[in-house]
Write a protein that holds these residues in place. Structure first.
Motif, short mmCIF file in Angstrom:
data_model
loop_
_atom_site.label_atom_id
_atom_site.label_comp_id
_atom_site.label_asym_id
_atom_site.label_seq_id
_atom_site.Cartn_x
_atom_site.Cartn_y
_atom_site.Cartn_z
N SER A 1 30.70 8.91 -8.21
CA SER A 1 31.00 9.71 -7.96
C SER A 1 30.39 10.96 -7.68
O SER A 1 29.79 11.70 -8.89
CB SER A 1 32.11 10.10 -7.80
N GLY A 2 29.83 11.43 -6.53
CA GLY A 2 28.83 12.73 -6.28
C GLY A 2 27.21 12.21 -6.16
O GLY A 2 26.90 12.79 -6.14
N CYS A 3 27.33 11.23 -6.14
CA CYS A 3 25.51 10.99 -6.53
C CYS A 3 24.80 10.31 -5.79
O CYS A 3 23.23 10.65 -5.77
CB CYS A 3 24.82 9.77 -7.61
N GLY A 4 25.44 10.82 -4.35
CA GLY A 4 25.08 10.76 -2.76
C GLY A 4 25.11 9.68 -2.51
O GLY A 4 23.58 9.49 -1.37
N LYS A 5 25.60 8.04 -2.59
CA LYS A 5 25.84 7.45 -1.88
C LYS A 5 25.73 7.37 -0.58
O LYS A 5 25.46 7.69 0.39
CB LYS A 5 26.24 6.38 -2.59
N SER A 6 27.56 8.51 -0.55
CA SER A 6 27.39 8.39 1.28
C SER A 6 26.50 9.52 2.18
O SER A 6 26.33 9.54 3.46
CB SER A 6 28.89 9.49 1.01
N THR B 1 29.28 1.76 -2.26
CA THR B 1 30.64 1.24 -3.95
C THR B 1 30.10 1.97 -4.82
O THR B 1 28.62 2.36 -5.05
CB THR B 1 30.71 -0.42 -3.25
N HIS B 2 31.04 2.14 -5.51
CA HIS B 2 31.24 3.07 -7.17
C HIS B 2 31.63 1.60 -7.99
O HIS B 2 31.04 2.58 -9.16
CB HIS B 2 31.51 3.80 -6.72
N ASP B 3 32.26 0.73 -7.61
CA ASP B 3 32.30 -0.09 -8.42
C ASP B 3 30.66 -0.84 -8.28
O ASP B 3 30.83 -1.75 -7.96
CB ASP B 3 33.24 -1.27 -7.72
N1 ATP Z 1 28.64 18.69 3.30
C1 ATP Z 1 28.46 19.02 2.16
N2 ATP Z 1 27.69 19.90 2.16
C2 ATP Z 1 27.52 20.60 0.90
N3 ATP Z 1 27.28 19.13 -0.16
C3 ATP Z 1 27.83 18.33 -0.07
C4 ATP Z 1 28.45 18.09 1.34
N4 ATP Z 1 28.87 16.37 1.34
C5 ATP Z 1 28.44 16.08 0.33
N5 ATP Z 1 28.34 17.39 -0.64
C6 ATP Z 1 28.06 17.25 -2.16
O1 ATP Z 1 26.53 16.24 -2.17
C7 ATP Z 1 27.18 15.34 -3.28
C8 ATP Z 1 27.05 14.09 -3.32
O2 ATP Z 1 27.90 13.87 -2.60
P1 ATP Z 1 28.14 12.23 -1.54
O3 ATP Z 1 29.89 12.36 -1.18
O4 ATP Z 1 27.15 11.50 -0.70
O5 ATP Z 1 28.41 11.04 -2.72
P2 ATP Z 1 29.20 10.03 -3.31
O6 ATP Z 1 28.00 8.92 -4.55
O7 ATP Z 1 29.04 9.64 -2.13
O8 ATP Z 1 29.89 10.14 -3.73
P3 ATP Z 1 31.71 9.48 -3.74
O9 ATP Z 1 31.26 8.30 -5.01
O10 ATP Z 1 33.07 10.33 -4.67
O11 ATP Z 1 32.00 8.70 -2.64
C9 ATP Z 1 27.98 15.89 -3.72
O12 ATP Z 1 27.82 16.99 -4.49
C10 ATP Z 1 29.04 16.91 -2.70
O13 ATP Z 1 29.73 17.53 -3.48
#
Ligand code: ATP
Ligand code: MG
Length: 373
Positions: free
Chosen positions: A40-45, A193-195
């Protein structure tokens, strides 16, 4: 159908002094199924949303089908995105939900009809078309969300954790459905996915991310067998790879790894050479071995290049065909996956062996692989 190329893509959110995505490079081929995976939070989305055009690209270039699309709006990128929460319209029927995007684009009714019925057929939703979402199961709703994407004939499908709201059994079923769908549609899929199990079973290639960095891009099998670094080694595989810290020493002309004065780990001759040449003698390294490669010796005579561990069973988890044996080696807590035919009880003495060819070594400071088998 299209290839998707990311060149030195970076993302920095305003107000955030750190980069959320650092230098992402990949060449995704037409019709390929690529999975982005990481904690979670690694930047995938963020990465997926940049590809979709829902998020600005701070630096770098994004090409879809050979065209630079950094400044092209999402609706003109010819992609479809499926999210975790489906986002179906509750007051519309399944048919209307699937047809909605096409209607907005003023597609003629007969074409809408044809596309929706084709998609419903592919997804097994033909008898649900008149129902409202609230009368559908979670899996069916997710299929409607997929259907809405399919009717648009996108060049690229982007999916962000589309199965995470489903229960475990349905998730496994939908995994197979999405893999089949990919085969049928012959379109590029980028899936988040995180899985790690989902990533391993679905992706032709997986991108393992950590804190905005790409740690490895590889086939699932290669990432499993030849992890580039300690993070990938531990992220991929369940139960995870056993890791111990040990010292590289030379004894009687052989290079071995001494783990907390309790175990002398045998290495392949080639690996011994590399450790000497690269100056690891008398330094510590991380040593990794997957639980399935630790097996019972059962009194069998050992060849060279095996290490024998004597320990006591701390816990035995019966998983059916196999049992996870937890045991300690000094301060290290380790797991062996052994056949369940020999039941084990707590505190029982065990004798286990590790083949030298299944040992992974990582540098203590860079955490990069020194060499794999
Ligand atoms: N709109 C935004 N403004 C500032 N920071 C953001 C924003 N969206 C995401 N972040 C930050 O960027 C980092 C990566 O977020 P992201 O949603 O890409 O992670 P993820 O890998 O998809 O995590 P998850 O598995 O929880 O969905 C996180 O630290 C998040 O807090
Ligand atoms: Mg996410």
């Amino acid at each position: 159908m299209a290839d998707v190329v990311l060149k030195n893509i970076q993302k920095q959110y305003s107000g955030n002094d750190k980069l959320t995505v650092k230098d992402f490079n990949i060449d995704i081929k037409d019709k390929e199924f690529v999975v982005l995976v990481g904690p979670s939070g690694c930047g995938k989305s963020t990465t997926l949303r940049m590809i979709a055009g829902l998020e600005d690209i701070t630096l770098g270039e994004l090409y879809i089908d050979g065209k630079l699309v950094n400044d092209v709006s999402p609706k003109d990128r010819d992609i479809a995105m499926v999210f975790q929460d489906y986002a179906l319209y509750p007051h519309m029927t399944v048919y209307e939900n699937m047809a909605f995007g096409l209607k907005l684009r003023k597609t003629p009714k007969d074409i809408i009809d044809k596309k929706v019925s084709e998609a419903a057929k592919i997804l097994g939703l033909e008898s649900e078309l008149k129902k409202k979402p609230k009368h559908l199961s979670g899996g069916q709703r997710q299929r409607v969300a997929l259907g809405r994407a399919i009717v648009r004939n996108p060049k690229v499908f982007l999916m962000d954790e589309p199965l995470s709201n489903l229960d475990a059994k349905l998730r496994v079923e939908m995994r197979t459905q999405i893999t089949k769908l990919h085969k049928e549609l012959q379109t590029t899929f980028i899936y988040v996915t995180h899985d790690q199990t989902e990533a391993m079973t679905m992706g032709a290639r997986i991108v393992i991310m950590k804190d905005g960095d790409v740690m490895q891009i590889d086939t699932p099998q290669n990432a499993y067998e030849h992890p580039n670094n300690l993070f990938v080694a531990q992220f991929i595989g369940s139960p995870q790879m056993n890791i111990m810290e040990g010292k590289v020493v030379e004894e009687n002309g052989r290079v071995i790894i001494d783990v907390c004065d309790k175990l002398k780990v045998e290495l392949l001759p080639r690996i011994q050479e590399i450790l000497k040449e690269e100056g690891y003698l008398d330094n510590n390294v991380y040593l990794g071995v997957r639980p399935e490669y630790i097996s019972e010796t059962e009194g069998s005579s050992l060849e060279n290049e095996f290490t024998v561990i004597k320990s006591k069973v701390e816990m035995a988890e019966m998983m059916g065909f196999e049992t996870y044996i937890h045991f300690n080696l000094g301060k290290n807590k380790l797991i062996a996956r052994v056949n369940s035919s020999n039941t084990k009880s707590i505190d029982e003495e065990i004798s286990l062996k590790i083949p030298a060819k299944n040992i992974h070594l990582f540098d203590i400071s860079t955490e990069k692989v020194i060499t794999t088998n």
